[in-house]
Scaffold this active site. Sequence first.
Site, mmCIF file in Angstrom:
data_model
loop_
_atom_site.group_PDB
_atom_site.id
_atom_site.type_symbol
_atom_site.label_atom_id
_atom_site.label_comp_id
_atom_site.label_asym_id
_atom_site.label_seq_id
_atom_site.Cartn_x
_atom_site.Cartn_y
_atom_site.Cartn_z
ATOM 1 N N LYS A 146 32.764 84.927 16.363
ATOM 2 C CA LYS A 146 33.060 85.667 17.397
ATOM 3 C C LYS A 146 34.859 86.002 17.458
ATOM 4 O O LYS A 146 35.246 86.955 17.999
ATOM 5 C CB LYS A 146 32.775 84.759 18.802
ATOM 6 C CG LYS A 146 33.409 83.576 19.089
ATOM 7 C CD LYS A 146 32.744 82.846 20.233
ATOM 8 C CE LYS A 146 33.345 81.555 20.416
ATOM 9 N NZ LYS A 146 32.778 80.915 21.551
ATOM 10 N N ARG A 149 29.916 73.017 30.532
ATOM 11 C CA ARG A 149 30.152 74.033 30.261
ATOM 12 C C ARG A 149 28.363 74.545 30.682
ATOM 13 O O ARG A 149 27.828 74.257 31.778
ATOM 14 C CB ARG A 149 30.516 74.459 28.862
ATOM 15 C CG ARG A 149 30.863 76.077 28.764
ATOM 16 C CD ARG A 149 31.449 76.646 27.515
ATOM 17 N NE ARG A 149 30.170 76.653 26.542
ATOM 18 C CZ ARG A 149 30.427 77.172 25.250
ATOM 19 N NH1 ARG A 149 31.603 77.716 24.919
ATOM 20 N NH2 ARG A 149 29.234 77.192 24.431
#
Length: 378
Positions: free
Chosen positions: A55, A148
């Site tokens: 990414k 998260r």
Amino acid sequence: MARNRLHLSQERIGEHIIMVTFPRVVIDDDQIVANAERIAELGAQRGVDITAVVKGVAGYTPLIKRIAQSPVRALADASLEHVRAYADVPKEKWFIRIPMLGEIPQVVELTQMCMISDRITADRIEEYCETHNLHYSVLVMAEVGDLREGVEDNELVALTRHVESLPRVQLAGIGTNVSCYGNILPGAENMADLIAKVELVQRAIGRELEIVTGGNSSSLRMLEEGTLPPAVNNLRCGESILFGRLPCYEEDIPWLEQHPFTLETEIVELKEKPSFPWGQVGNGAAFGEEPEFEDKGRRLRALVVMGRQAMYMDGVYPLDPGVEILGAASDYTVCDVTESARTYQLGSTMEFSLDYSAVASGFTHGGMDIRLRSTLQR
């Protein structure tokens, strides 16, 4: 989307003069492939597959193609725009972000697996697969302390049982996230917690899971030391492959290659000026940082084309040890070159090393030329 202005200059390669576009990032792709190969080899010795997280390079296909040729299991990304750019690369693809509900059709069409933490997401994937006669795999994310994405024990069993009951959605495994939002390092305690959750799920569904993915590049230390639990059979590695670094530890990995990304840009002003501004000082700054200045008298200062609008400049480091970055505005970076052993001129190229934050921001922004070093050497 705003784009940084490109400047053209000339470069001689052999007997030929070609036009070079600045700012330019040159990638030592051989170094990155070597990192992927070494990490995958270590993983194979420990029974751990490596998923290459790409990414950070924003779908830059020439590099991703080279990484895909290494023995990593899959490519992983968190942006559908990026995945679409390398959709034709023949490698398994993971979407390592919980998809928004409206993204599910594209996620299913472009990738083979994604992360989920909620029954609603699983049901929407099932609905799309039913309508289009497809099958799709998911990883249920378990919370082990980083806070998260992920579910806790009281929800985990119910969610995995539900996914297991779906005809077209395959529960491929359990994953967790560490050293990200909460900056919690992987260790014996949270990895034991993950394995306890895996065993809980396996008892609940009556079978073994194919994948137990135990974090990102920060888990490589445990892999190298042999302290990663045997049940963990996958790691998702991005910064270690791209930069040879252990995130959160802020350490180089000595058996990997570092600094494969080099920013090249051009000096557009070179003048001796005072080092301390004069006049009435205003309040605030465009990018939220109040500038600080030290009066060193008159200094030779180089203005280069690259600024905060195009790249996170705190992740940019001069390769010339005699150059100091004084600060950056939206389009320019101001450098003190007084102590440099090199004689710079207007039009000279200046080089900088980039860290993950600079590459991720700069590649996502666009507006600069990007080249593989292997292609420039031909």
